[in-house]
Design an enzyme around this catalytic site. Sequence first.
Site, PDB file in Angstrom:
ATOM      1  N   ASN A   1       1.293   9.698  13.849  1.00 39.78           N
ATOM      2  CA  ASN A   1       0.461   8.824  14.057  1.00 39.78           C
ATOM      3  C   ASN A   1      -0.348   8.863  15.313  1.00 39.78           C
ATOM      4  OD1 ASN A   1       0.262   8.160  11.377  1.00 39.78           O
ATOM      5  ND2 ASN A   1       1.376   6.253  11.549  1.00 39.78           N
TER       6      ASN A   1
ATOM      7  N   ASP B   1       9.221  -7.271  -5.116  1.00 38.29           N
ATOM      8  CA  ASP B   1       8.588  -7.942  -4.180  1.00 38.29           C
ATOM      9  C   ASP B   1       8.541  -9.488  -4.199  1.00 38.29           C
ATOM     10  OD1 ASP B   1       5.659  -6.588  -2.511  1.00 38.29           O
ATOM     11  OD2 ASP B   1       6.016  -8.667  -2.289  1.00 38.29           O
TER      12      ASP B   1
ATOM     13  N   GLU C   1       6.617   7.930   5.073  1.00 37.67           N
ATOM     14  CA  GLU C   1       5.525   8.229   4.203  1.00 37.67           C
ATOM     15  C   GLU C   1       4.251   8.797   4.759  1.00 37.67           C
ATOM     16  OE1 GLU C   1       5.461   8.868   0.627  1.00 37.67           O
ATOM     17  OE2 GLU C   1       3.655   9.490   1.619  1.00 37.67           O
TER      18      GLU C   1
ATOM     19  N   CYS D   1      -1.574   1.216  10.546  1.00 36.91           N
ATOM     20  CA  CYS D   1      -0.612   2.116  11.304  1.00 36.91           C
ATOM     21  C   CYS D   1      -0.875   2.492  12.694  1.00 36.91           C
ATOM     22  CB  CYS D   1      -0.470   3.291  10.306  1.00 36.91           C
ATOM     23  SG  CYS D   1       0.572   2.860   8.947  1.00 36.91           S
TER      24      CYS D   1
ATOM     25  N   PHE E   1     -11.437  -0.537   6.614  1.00 34.57           N
ATOM     26  CA  PHE E   1     -11.185   0.495   7.638  1.00 34.57           C
ATOM     27  C   PHE E   1     -11.530   1.712   7.544  1.00 34.57           C
ATOM     28  CE2 PHE E   1      -7.348   2.917   7.261  1.00 34.57           C
ATOM     29  CZ  PHE E   1      -6.827   2.425   6.232  1.00 34.57           C
TER      30      PHE E   1
ATOM     31  N   TYR F   1       0.711  -1.229  -0.032  1.00 28.32           N
ATOM     32  CA  TYR F   1      -0.011   0.022  -0.004  1.00 28.32           C
ATOM     33  C   TYR F   1       0.831   1.306  -0.265  1.00 28.32           C
ATOM     34  CZ  TYR F   1      -4.289  -2.476   0.683  1.00 28.32           C
ATOM     35  OH  TYR F   1      -5.149  -3.441   0.530  1.00 28.32           O
TER      36      TYR F   1
ATOM     37  N   GLU G   1      -4.588   6.126   3.288  1.00 30.88           N
ATOM     38  CA  GLU G   1      -5.242   5.317   2.331  1.00 30.88           C
ATOM     39  C   GLU G   1      -6.412   5.896   1.686  1.00 30.88           C
ATOM     40  OE1 GLU G   1      -5.087   1.078   3.272  1.00 30.88           O
ATOM     41  OE2 GLU G   1      -3.262   1.567   4.088  1.00 30.88           O
TER      42      GLU G   1
ATOM     43  N   ALA H   1     -16.037  11.594  15.569  1.00 30.41           N
ATOM     44  CA  ALA H   1     -16.296  10.416  16.370  1.00 30.41           C
ATOM     45  C   ALA H   1     -16.599   9.267  15.499  1.00 30.41           C
ATOM     46  CB  ALA H   1     -17.511  10.642  17.398  1.00 30.41           C
TER      47      ALA H   1
ATOM     48  N   LYS I   1       7.468  10.361  12.448  1.00 29.95           N
ATOM     49  CA  LYS I   1       6.453   9.358  11.974  1.00 29.95           C
ATOM     50  C   LYS I   1       5.484   8.785  13.090  1.00 29.95           C
ATOM     51  CE  LYS I   1       3.985   6.964   9.489  1.00 29.95           C
ATOM     52  NZ  LYS I   1       3.410   7.053   7.915  1.00 29.95           N
TER      53      LYS I   1
ATOM     54  N   ARG J   1      -7.324  -3.830   7.036  1.00 27.46           N
ATOM     55  CA  ARG J   1      -6.065  -4.182   8.219  1.00 27.46           C
ATOM     56  C   ARG J   1      -6.806  -3.416   9.490  1.00 27.46           C
ATOM     57  NH1 ARG J   1      -0.527  -3.382   5.446  1.00 27.46           N
ATOM     58  NH2 ARG J   1      -1.474  -1.833   4.415  1.00 27.46           N
TER      59      ARG J   1
ATOM     60  N   ASN K   1       6.613  -4.586   5.112  1.00 27.88           N
ATOM     61  CA  ASN K   1       5.719  -4.286   6.211  1.00 27.88           C
ATOM     62  C   ASN K   1       6.423  -4.435   7.583  1.00 27.88           C
ATOM     63  OD1 ASN K   1       5.818  -6.779   4.544  1.00 27.88           O
ATOM     64  ND2 ASN K   1       4.009  -7.445   6.010  1.00 27.88           N
TER      65      ASN K   1
HETATM   66  C1  UDX Z   1       3.647   0.074   4.949  1.00 30.11           C
HETATM   67  C2  UDX Z   1       4.667   0.358   5.554  1.00 30.11           C
HETATM   68  O1  UDX Z   1       5.962  -0.009   4.938  1.00 30.11           O
HETATM   69  C3  UDX Z   1       4.865  -0.008   6.840  1.00 30.11           C
HETATM   70  O2  UDX Z   1       5.997   0.387   7.618  1.00 30.11           O
HETATM   71  C4  UDX Z   1       3.670   0.972   7.423  1.00 30.11           C
HETATM   72  O3  UDX Z   1       3.645   1.009   8.881  1.00 30.11           O
HETATM   73  C5  UDX Z   1       2.491   0.469   6.971  1.00 30.11           C
HETATM   74  O4  UDX Z   1       2.380   0.394   5.626  1.00 30.11           O
HETATM   75  P1  UDX Z   1       2.361  -1.568   3.366  1.00 30.11           P
HETATM   76  O5  UDX Z   1       3.060  -0.988   2.266  1.00 30.11           O
HETATM   77  O6  UDX Z   1       0.967  -0.999   3.946  1.00 30.11           O
HETATM   78  O7  UDX Z   1       3.133  -1.251   4.569  1.00 30.11           O
HETATM   79  O8  UDX Z   1       2.512  -3.271   3.497  1.00 30.11           O
HETATM   80  P2  UDX Z   1       2.080  -4.370   2.769  1.00 30.11           P
HETATM   81  O9  UDX Z   1       0.968  -3.715   1.587  1.00 30.11           O
HETATM   82  O10 UDX Z   1       1.876  -5.502   3.431  1.00 30.11           O
HETATM   83  O11 UDX Z   1       3.294  -4.361   1.496  1.00 30.11           O
HETATM   84  C6  UDX Z   1       4.519  -4.770   2.164  1.00 30.11           C
HETATM   85  C7  UDX Z   1       5.125  -5.537   0.951  1.00 30.11           C
HETATM   86  O12 UDX Z   1       6.591  -6.168   1.004  1.00 30.11           O
HETATM   87  C8  UDX Z   1       4.438  -7.169   0.981  1.00 30.11           C
HETATM   88  O13 UDX Z   1       3.798  -7.058  -0.765  1.00 30.11           O
HETATM   89  C9  UDX Z   1       5.352  -7.942   0.842  1.00 30.11           C
HETATM   90  O14 UDX Z   1       5.336  -9.060  -0.182  1.00 30.11           O
HETATM   91  C10 UDX Z   1       6.694  -7.315   0.342  1.00 30.11           C
HETATM   92  N1  UDX Z   1       7.877  -7.831   1.215  1.00 30.11           N
HETATM   93  C11 UDX Z   1       7.713  -8.166   2.549  1.00 30.11           C
HETATM   94  C12 UDX Z   1       8.952  -8.106   0.477  1.00 30.11           C
HETATM   95  O15 UDX Z   1       9.062  -8.065  -0.594  1.00 30.11           O
HETATM   96  N2  UDX Z   1      10.066  -8.894   1.104  1.00 30.11           N
HETATM   97  C13 UDX Z   1      10.147  -9.132   2.551  1.00 30.11           C
HETATM   98  O16 UDX Z   1      11.023  -9.447   2.943  1.00 30.11           O
HETATM   99  C14 UDX Z   1       8.729  -8.743   3.197  1.00 30.11           C
HETATM  100  C1  UDX Z   2      -2.811   7.294   8.522  1.00 32.64           C
HETATM  101  C2  UDX Z   2      -2.242   8.601   8.778  1.00 32.64           C
HETATM  102  O1  UDX Z   2      -3.299   9.452   8.404  1.00 32.64           O
HETATM  103  C3  UDX Z   2      -1.188   8.591   7.676  1.00 32.64           C
HETATM  104  O2  UDX Z   2      -0.607   9.862   7.678  1.00 32.64           O
HETATM  105  C4  UDX Z   2      -0.215   7.557   8.049  1.00 32.64           C
HETATM  106  O3  UDX Z   2       0.915   7.554   6.830  1.00 32.64           O
HETATM  107  C5  UDX Z   2      -0.766   6.205   7.953  1.00 32.64           C
HETATM  108  O4  UDX Z   2      -1.745   6.259   8.928  1.00 32.64           O
HETATM  109  P1  UDX Z   2      -4.649   5.656   7.296  1.00 32.64           P
HETATM  110  O5  UDX Z   2      -4.547   4.888   8.383  1.00 32.64           O
HETATM  111  O6  UDX Z   2      -4.339   5.197   5.706  1.00 32.64           O
HETATM  112  O7  UDX Z   2      -3.462   6.964   7.591  1.00 32.64           O
HETATM  113  O8  UDX Z   2      -6.095   6.417   7.280  1.00 32.64           O
HETATM  114  P2  UDX Z   2      -6.562   7.703   8.164  1.00 32.64           P
HETATM  115  O9  UDX Z   2      -7.301   8.797   7.357  1.00 32.64           O
HETATM  116  O10 UDX Z   2      -5.555   8.256   9.035  1.00 32.64           O
HETATM  117  O11 UDX Z   2      -7.651   6.951   8.871  1.00 32.64           O
HETATM  118  C6  UDX Z   2      -7.451   6.211   9.886  1.00 32.64           C
HETATM  119  C7  UDX Z   2      -8.581   5.607  10.808  1.00 32.64           C
HETATM  120  O12 UDX Z   2      -9.166   6.606  11.655  1.00 32.64           O
HETATM  121  C8  UDX Z   2      -9.751   5.154   9.775  1.00 32.64           C
HETATM  122  O13 UDX Z   2     -10.324   4.203  10.440  1.00 32.64           O
HETATM  123  C9  UDX Z   2     -10.683   6.366  10.020  1.00 32.64           C
HETATM  124  O14 UDX Z   2     -12.107   5.990   9.690  1.00 32.64           O
HETATM  125  C10 UDX Z   2     -10.566   6.606  11.302  1.00 32.64           C
HETATM  126  N1  UDX Z   2     -10.751   8.302  11.728  1.00 32.64           N
HETATM  127  C11 UDX Z   2     -10.202   9.091  11.099  1.00 32.64           C
HETATM  128  C12 UDX Z   2     -11.949   8.324  12.646  1.00 32.64           C
HETATM  129  O15 UDX Z   2     -12.684   7.678  13.001  1.00 32.64           O
HETATM  130  N2  UDX Z   2     -12.105   9.881  12.697  1.00 32.64           N
HETATM  131  C13 UDX Z   2     -11.596  10.705  12.258  1.00 32.64           C
HETATM  132  O16 UDX Z   2     -11.763  12.118  12.489  1.00 32.64           O
HETATM  133  C14 UDX Z   2     -10.502  10.507  11.389  1.00 32.64           C
END
Ligand code: UDX
Ligand code: UDX
Length: 463
Positions: A225, A35, A162, A277, A339, A13, A166, A269, A221, A347, A92
């Site tokens: 969060n 990957d 980053e 994350c 989510f 992602y 999402e 809320a 970072k 997740r 990840n």
């Molecule tokens: C990301 C960030 O990297 C993580 O730190 C953050 O907190 C959450 O988001 P994300 O991209 O969401 O992770 O994870 P995921 O969608 O699971 O992708 C990770 C990819 O790495 C997978 O496709 C997995 O197959 C790949 N991978 C993992 C490798 O190619 N080599 C490895 O050794 C382990």
């Molecule tokens: C988050 C951070 O925003 C981003 O900067 C970081 O890189 C990764 O983690 P993400 O988890 O993709 O991003 O989505 P986000 O929009 O932050 O939402 C997280 C969760 O909080 C969701 O379940 C959302 O529905 C919830 N949310 C968000 C609330 O319940 N209320 C709010 O006001 C905002």
Amino acid sequence: MKITKICCIGAGYVGGPTMAVIAQRCPDVRVTVVDVNVERIAAWNSENVDNIPIYEPGLGEVVKEARGRNLFFSTEIEKAIDEAQVIFISVNTPTKTYGKGKGMAADLKFIELCARQIAITAKDNKIVVEKSTLPVRTAEAIKSILSNTGNGVQFQILSNPEFLAEGTAVQDLLCPDRILIGGDSSAEGKKAIQSLVDSYAKWVPIDRILTTNVWSSELSKLTANAFLAQRISSINAMSELCEKTGADVNEVAKAIGMDSRIGSKFLKASVGFGGSCFQKDILNLVYIAKSYGLTEVADYWEQVIIMNDHQKRRFSSNIVKTLYNTVSDKKIAFLGWAFKKDTNDTRESAAIYVANDLINEQALIAVYDPKVLRNKILSDLDTLETRSSDANASNILSFDNPYDACKDAHAIAILTEWDEFAEYDWQRIFDSMKRPSFIFDGRNILCGPKLESIGFHYQPIGS
Ligand code: UDX
Ligand code: UDX
């Protein structure tokens, strides 16, 4: 050094969308995303961009423009490492499920594997960029692995977390609030930082590119969060008090959000935050604080998670209580499983935990989500390991439209804030349900007065 060849390990992602946007904005840079997951890479290479593995508004167009030109998806990890000047690590980092720090610390085994693979493969100097969210001082471990190769290759480690969310990933990448780059203060470190700054400066205004030392970048970072999640837990805590006192949490959020010191964003809320994350990063922060003996700091941040768990449980208990203290064999429709809206990512989605609680009460859960399919829903529940896969499968009914999901249901629970939910023919849904018909709006997105005029008992969070 001008960067012309980038490799990114991890096509998830974060890695996938980030590299797609870098490739689109820097046509003179060759970007290869690798990957270990063969199927995932094949999906990124699907001819029809509707079939790429990650759903994000606008991502298909970006991939279409750059793929095959200067954006490549591959499983040839070593070749890509060998060719690149800069290697992003975007694998990840889940919460550990074993050993020391189980349930709290980040599992860094994939990061270490990447570092070892780079160490073995690299024949010339490289910049290694931590893109994954990592505990503060991880760069030190990466550096130690890389600098013990004995082949004379020099590595610079940068931290470039980053911040994309999402559902809005492409927009966030194109117009980021800031780009954060942490690096070493040595001359070589500064050069590495500058190379990455120059790449981002092709589309990001220079005053939004912030450079720091590595540890500040790594910790920023986690801090960002933690602060964002803390706001949600804070408003969710107030939502419970609102329900007891007759205040309306949306009105309270509006009133406080108009204070420019507080600000209006992230005050909605809800049934609880999800996503890969927030929980993982806060648990990681708590673990780090504890490991330095900072008990008060750890307890302070842990409360954000405790409140979030409470909010999810409170939502499911309220459904049971309202449905006359029994949901056994009752059909309860779930609108939404992701989510948040505009993503197929599930997740840590609140839906998983609410469904689990209700299945414990022997309810039948009928799910409709515009982007999530049945096998994902079942595997999400299976990972909780609370009952057999067969039991989960027999308690989850899934539908490809909301009308069938809601037919004969006693109640509807809104778990994701998909825009399309507001557009449904709610009279038709009401006519097909059991009486009395309830809606538990976990996202506060539907219009209460309209639903009440149809005959629904409508319960949003916090009013
Ligand atoms: C990301 C960030 O990297 C993580 O730190 C953050 O907190 C959450 O988001 P994300 O991209 O969401 O992770 O994870 P995921 O969608 O699971 O992708 C990770 C990819 O790495 C997978 O496709 C997995 O197959 C790949 N991978 C993992 C490798 O190619 N080599 C490895 O050794 C382990
Ligand atoms: C988050 C951070 O925003 C981003 O900067 C970081 O890189 C990764 O983690 P993400 O988890 O993709 O991003 O989505 P986000 O929009 O932050 O939402 C997280 C969760 O909080 C969701 O379940 C959302 O529905 C919830 N949310 C968000 C609330 O319940 N209320 C709010 O006001 C905002």
